[in-house]
Design a protein around this motif. Sequence first.
Motif, PDB file in Angstrom:
ATOM      1  N   GLY A 125       0.818  -1.210   0.000  1.00  0.00           N
ATOM      2  CA  GLY A 125       0.000   0.000   0.000  1.00  0.00           C
ATOM      3  C   GLY A 125       0.850   1.257   0.000  1.00  0.00           C
ATOM      4  N   TYR A 126       1.915   1.252   0.801  1.00  0.00           N
ATOM      5  CA  TYR A 126       2.803   2.416   0.853  1.00  0.00           C
ATOM      6  C   TYR A 126       3.538   2.601  -0.470  1.00  0.00           C
ATOM      7  N   ALA A 127       4.017   1.484  -1.034  1.00  0.00           N
ATOM      8  CA  ALA A 127       4.737   1.569  -2.311  1.00  0.00           C
ATOM      9  C   ALA A 127       3.852   2.178  -3.394  1.00  0.00           C
ATOM     10  N   PHE A 128       2.624   1.681  -3.541  1.00  0.00           N
ATOM     11  CA  PHE A 128       1.740   2.199  -4.583  1.00  0.00           C
ATOM     12  C   PHE A 128       1.294   3.629  -4.286  1.00  0.00           C
ATOM     13  N   SER A 129       1.177   3.979  -3.009  1.00  0.00           N
ATOM     14  CA  SER A 129       0.807   5.367  -2.684  1.00  0.00           C
ATOM     15  C   SER A 129       1.923   6.322  -3.091  1.00  0.00           C
ATOM     16  N   LYS A 130       3.185   5.890  -2.965  1.00  0.00           N
ATOM     17  CA  LYS A 130       4.307   6.725  -3.383  1.00  0.00           C
ATOM     18  C   LYS A 130       4.384   6.825  -4.899  1.00  0.00           C
ATOM     19  N   MET A 131       3.916   5.774  -5.571  1.00  0.00           N
ATOM     20  CA  MET A 131       3.890   5.797  -7.045  1.00  0.00           C
ATOM     21  C   MET A 131       2.759   6.667  -7.581  1.00  0.00           C
ATOM     22  N   GLY A 132       1.832   7.053  -6.718  1.00  0.00           N
ATOM     23  CA  GLY A 132       0.686   7.837  -7.159  1.00  0.00           C
ATOM     24  C   GLY A 132      -0.474   6.992  -7.630  1.00  0.00           C
ATOM     25  N   ASP A 133      -0.419   5.676  -7.383  1.00  0.00           N
ATOM     26  CA  ASP A 133      -1.496   4.779  -7.784  1.00  0.00           C
ATOM     27  C   ASP A 133      -2.442   4.601  -6.597  1.00  0.00           C
ATOM     28  N   TYR A 153       5.994   0.677  14.419  1.00  0.00           N
ATOM     29  CA  TYR A 153       6.838   0.737  13.215  1.00  0.00           C
ATOM     30  C   TYR A 153       5.977   0.697  11.954  1.00  0.00           C
ATOM     31  N   TYR A 154       5.065  -0.271  11.882  1.00  0.00           N
ATOM     32  CA  TYR A 154       4.279  -0.429  10.658  1.00  0.00           C
ATOM     33  C   TYR A 154       2.991   0.401  10.661  1.00  0.00           C
ATOM     34  N   THR A 155       2.529   0.823  11.824  1.00  0.00           N
ATOM     35  CA  THR A 155       1.379   1.725  11.846  1.00  0.00           C
ATOM     36  C   THR A 155       1.757   3.081  11.266  1.00  0.00           C
ATOM     37  N   ILE A 156       2.983   3.528  11.528  1.00  0.00           N
ATOM     38  CA  ILE A 156       3.439   4.783  10.909  1.00  0.00           C
ATOM     39  C   ILE A 156       3.423   4.654   9.387  1.00  0.00           C
ATOM     40  N   ILE A 157       3.963   3.550   8.881  1.00  0.00           N
ATOM     41  CA  ILE A 157       3.999   3.352   7.429  1.00  0.00           C
ATOM     42  C   ILE A 157       2.584   3.282   6.865  1.00  0.00           C
ATOM     43  N   TYR A 158       1.694   2.605   7.592  1.00  0.00           N
ATOM     44  CA  TYR A 158       0.288   2.523   7.179  1.00  0.00           C
ATOM     45  C   TYR A 158      -0.330   3.925   7.092  1.00  0.00           C
ATOM     46  N   HIS A 159      -0.111   4.751   8.107  1.00  0.00           N
ATOM     47  CA  HIS A 159      -0.663   6.113   8.091  1.00  0.00           C
ATOM     48  C   HIS A 159      -0.010   6.966   7.005  1.00  0.00           C
ATOM     49  N   MET A 160       1.289   6.771   6.761  1.00  0.00           N
ATOM     50  CA  MET A 160       1.951   7.514   5.690  1.00  0.00           C
ATOM     51  C   MET A 160       1.349   7.158   4.340  1.00  0.00           C
ATOM     52  N   ALA A 161       1.054   5.878   4.148  1.00  0.00           N
ATOM     53  CA  ALA A 161       0.422   5.450   2.896  1.00  0.00           C
ATOM     54  C   ALA A 161      -0.943   6.100   2.742  1.00  0.00           C
TER      55      ALA A 161
END
Length: 383
Positions: free
Chosen positions: A310-318, A341-349
């Motif tokens: 989810g984070y990867a695709f959010s950074k790609m703009g998808d 650790y992963y909740t931060i990444i989830y919220h960033m996404a």
Amino acid sequence: MNIDAVNKFLLRNAVVKEFGKNVSTVSACVQLSAKLEEQGIYLNPQTLRRFFGIISYSGGYSEYTLDALARFSGYRNYFDFSNRIAENNLSDIFEEASNANDLESYWRLCENLCRKLKESPELLPTVHCKLMKYPLARVFFMENHPIRDLICTVYAQYFSEYLKFSPANQAKIFAYGFLFMGAFLSENEELIDLYFQKINQINLTEDVNLLSAGRKYGVAMMYAAHTKNDSLFAETFSEMLKARENYRSASENSVCSFEYSVLEHLIFTDRFDEMKFLIENNTTQKFNVKEFVPQDRKENHDTVWDIMCGYAFSKMGDAEQAASYLSKVNLDRLSIGWERYYTIIYHMAKLNIAADQEKDELISEIKKLVYKTHFTYYLPLLK
């Protein structure tokens, strides 16, 4: 009153030590009851049989019972015992475990221990030396239960101590990999360079498992992206693709794959094509050959995979693909020590694809987690 598995295990040991003999029979409980009575402590043998597991019992214990056993063992009360036990007696777990075959029990004991240390991080400096000298502690407590949430705290000392007793290449990549992530997330440039150099010098010998192999390549690509070294990134990615074939079979027999381990690091870069390749070509588990891995650890890894994708695709703009992965995430399935650790990444996404009116709340949640973890890397991204 409920008592967690770690404290129950250790309180039993403390009572046995004071009593001078094992409490594993009905007659031993009668003798212990009499011994307690001599000191003005009244616990009937039936209560002791329940506490020591001689008869099946899954309920809690009265405050009087726990206080009485703690006083007999030399503590003021159970509260005093619970507060002091991590510093004084944690090594008992692993002394006893050396002759045990019950992997599930010690897996759960380590989970509870991680929970205790996470809730009381001030205990960390006082117990790590005791723990690391036990081989089973290094396997269960460090390798199976690394506390990602604390990698920017004094918890990093655990990995340095771990390396004193575990000199193999597998252990070095494992430890230096976590130390690298701690340095990266706390923006310590000198240590970022140091731990990259440490890992870069380690060869992938036969003892190196798929997760550490993926970590070696992942760290190198993170470092290359961070230092804008395109040639190093391209060279490492090419080497990773060749090594990936060597770990395909291992990935098919594991709860998480070689690609998973590499992606853990690439999500901190802007190398979108490479991230997409790992996601689309992930090797899924086909067989379960591990002696013991609980179902909730499999659920944790599946949740982490969805968060990373989810984070990867959010950074790609998808946004559509990102939302699809994030919709499957249940944060309650994250393992002890992995939640922040992963909740931060989830919220960033979610922040990357959120509507404007939702962003302030997400930013507030991320800042709270950064305050607790010291992962200052994220603060510039919020601007």
